[in-house]
Design an enzyme around this catalytic site. Structure first.
Site, short mmCIF file in Angstrom:
data_model
loop_
_atom_site.label_atom_id
_atom_site.label_comp_id
_atom_site.label_asym_id
_atom_site.label_seq_id
_atom_site.Cartn_x
_atom_site.Cartn_y
_atom_site.Cartn_z
N ASN A 86 0.86 -1.19 0.00
CA ASN A 86 0.00 0.00 0.00
C ASN A 86 0.89 1.24 0.00
O ASN A 86 1.47 1.58 1.02
CB ASN A 86 -0.90 -0.02 1.24
CG ASN A 86 -1.75 1.24 1.36
OD1 ASN A 86 -1.79 2.06 0.45
ND2 ASN A 86 -2.44 1.38 2.49
N TRP A 87 0.99 1.87 -1.16
CA TRP A 87 1.89 3.02 -1.29
C TRP A 87 1.34 4.28 -0.61
O TRP A 87 2.06 5.27 -0.48
CB TRP A 87 2.15 3.33 -2.76
CG TRP A 87 2.88 2.26 -3.50
CD1 TRP A 87 3.30 1.04 -3.03
CD2 TRP A 87 3.29 2.31 -4.88
NE1 TRP A 87 3.95 0.35 -4.02
CE2 TRP A 87 3.95 1.10 -5.16
CE3 TRP A 87 3.15 3.26 -5.91
CZ2 TRP A 87 4.48 0.81 -6.42
CZ3 TRP A 87 3.68 2.98 -7.16
CH2 TRP A 87 4.34 1.77 -7.42
N LYS A 88 0.07 4.27 -0.27
CA LYS A 88 -0.59 5.47 0.29
C LYS A 88 -0.36 6.65 -0.67
O LYS A 88 -0.29 6.44 -1.88
CB LYS A 88 -0.08 5.72 1.72
CG LYS A 88 -0.23 4.46 2.59
CD LYS A 88 -0.05 4.67 4.05
CE LYS A 88 -0.25 3.34 4.77
NZ LYS A 88 -0.15 3.45 6.21
N HIS B 70 -9.65 1.35 4.93
CA HIS B 70 -8.38 1.59 5.63
C HIS B 70 -8.61 2.56 6.79
O HIS B 70 -9.41 3.50 6.67
CB HIS B 70 -7.33 2.15 4.66
CG HIS B 70 -5.95 2.10 5.22
ND1 HIS B 70 -5.49 3.03 6.12
CD2 HIS B 70 -4.94 1.21 5.05
CE1 HIS B 70 -4.25 2.71 6.46
NE2 HIS B 70 -3.89 1.61 5.83
N GLU C 169 -6.96 4.98 7.78
CA GLU C 169 -6.73 6.39 7.44
C GLU C 169 -7.95 7.01 6.77
O GLU C 169 -8.24 8.19 6.96
CB GLU C 169 -5.46 6.49 6.56
CG GLU C 169 -4.21 6.25 7.41
CD GLU C 169 -3.04 5.64 6.66
OE1 GLU C 169 -3.02 5.65 5.42
OE2 GLU C 169 -2.12 5.13 7.35
N GLU D 193 -5.38 -4.56 10.66
CA GLU D 193 -4.38 -3.52 10.86
C GLU D 193 -4.67 -2.75 12.14
O GLU D 193 -5.49 -1.82 12.14
CB GLU D 193 -4.41 -2.53 9.68
CG GLU D 193 -4.04 -3.14 8.35
CD GLU D 193 -3.40 -2.13 7.41
OE1 GLU D 193 -2.32 -2.41 6.92
OE2 GLU D 193 -3.98 -1.06 7.20
N GLY E 222 2.60 2.66 10.79
CA GLY E 222 3.56 3.74 10.62
C GLY E 222 4.27 4.14 11.91
O GLY E 222 4.91 5.19 11.97
N SER F 96 3.55 -1.76 10.35
CA SER F 96 5.00 -1.82 10.56
C SER F 96 5.63 -3.16 10.16
O SER F 96 6.56 -3.63 10.80
CB SER F 96 5.34 -1.49 12.03
OG SER F 96 4.93 -0.16 12.34
N GLY G 235 2.95 -0.97 4.30
CA GLY G 235 2.96 0.46 3.96
C GLY G 235 4.37 0.92 3.62
O GLY G 235 4.88 0.67 2.53
N GLY G 236 5.01 1.58 4.57
CA GLY G 236 6.33 2.18 4.37
C GLY G 236 7.34 1.29 3.66
O GLY G 236 8.04 1.74 2.74
P1 13P Z 1 3.09 0.72 7.67
O1 13P Z 1 3.59 -0.58 7.09
O2 13P Z 1 3.83 1.91 7.12
O3 13P Z 1 3.02 0.67 9.16
O4 13P Z 1 1.59 0.89 7.14
C1 13P Z 1 0.69 -0.15 7.30
C2 13P Z 1 -0.54 0.13 6.53
O5 13P Z 1 -1.35 0.96 6.89
C3 13P Z 1 -0.76 -0.62 5.28
O6 13P Z 1 -2.04 -0.43 4.78
#
Ligand code: 13P
Length: 256
Positions: free
Chosen positions: A9-11, A99, A101, A172, A178, A218, A239-240
């Site tokens: 997930n590149w956000k 998600h 977010e 999640e 993050g 994470s 994510g990251g």
């Molecule tokens: P991180 O891997 O950056 O913690 O993000 C997780 C996430 O929200 C994936 O959708």
């Protein structure tokens, strides 16, 4: 029988040129043999999808791609939104729905999340339905019922065959996203197991056996091994760590 699944997930990161570069690097560094054991998908911003489609089709890449959100509606006066038919036409195999977010910054509730899940399936796109608790809920010990109720609400109105064929679930915990604070193996497995039991209860054991349940929060190459070793964790929503080709490739190889 569940194939391991890693979704990046590149956000809201990377323009379409950077997206092309990242996908090329991943395709170059992950040997084809790994795709027999792990499904790899990238979930870029909408503005990158057409470029990725062209590259994946043109070079016959084995990775798939999807989007991070969709409208519950097919078309119409919804300025700024992107619909299921548009994503289907772009070859998206998956779409993230619910998600944390989006629940937080766009006030998406379970009812809207459910409409989006149904919109995705209507157009043949597999929803990656995200559930998970914030820190206060965990501290009160309500993380299992909280996550399971988000799951039940998100899947409302679906038939068992649709759940079996299309749905991917991602647990999640908000406090792990993050933050560098990954859930322990036991904490992640506890909730993923309960989510699978909920699916078994609602749709039957055979459906629960097939549905992939991912962990997200994470995840890195250093912790993917212990997570996928759990009976009920079938992969990760990353994510990251999905923004760096070397790290993401390593993570996919270790998950295989
Ligand atoms: P991180 O891997 O950056 O913690 O993000 C997780 C996430 O929200 C994936 O959708």
């Amino acid at each position: 029988a569940r194939k391991t699944f890693i979704a990046g997930n590149w956000k809201m990161n990377l323009n379409h040129l950077e997206a092309i570069a990242l996908v090329q690097k991943i395709a170059f560094s992950l040997p084809e043999k790994y795709y027999a054991k792990v499904d790899v998908t990238v979930l870029p911003p909408f503005t990158d999808i057409r470029s990725i489609q062209t590259m994946v089709d043109g070079d016959k890449l084995l990775l798939t791609y999807g989007a991070q959100d969709l409208s519950p509606y097919d078309s119409g006066a919804y300025t700024g939104d992107v619909s299921g038919p548009m994503l289907a036409k772009l070859g998206c195999e998956y779409v993230v729905v619910g998600h944390s977010e989006r629940r937080q910054y766009h006030h998406e509730d379970d009812e809207l999340v459910n409409k989006k899940v149904r919109a995705a399936i209507k157009h043949g796109i597999k929803p990656i339905l995200c559930v998970g608790e914030a820190l206060d809920v965990r501290e009160e010990g309500r993380h299992v019922p909280h996550s399971c109720s988000q799951l039940v609400a998100g899947l409302k109105g679906l038939k068992a065959e649709q759940v079996k064929e299309y749905v991917v679930v991602a647990y999640e915990p908000v406090w792990a996203i993050g933050t560098g604070r990954v859930a322990t193996q036991n904490d992640a497995e506890e909730v993923c197991k309960a989510l699978r039991a909920t699916i078994a209860d609602k749709y039957g054991a055979d459906v629960a056996e097939e549905v992939r349940v991912l962990y997200g929060g994470s995840v890195k190459s250093g912790n993917i091994g212990e997570l996928v070793a759990c009976d009920n964790i079938d992969g990760a929503l990353v994510g990251g760590a999905s923004l760096q080709a070397d790290e993401f490739t390593k993570l996919c190889a270790l998950a295989a």
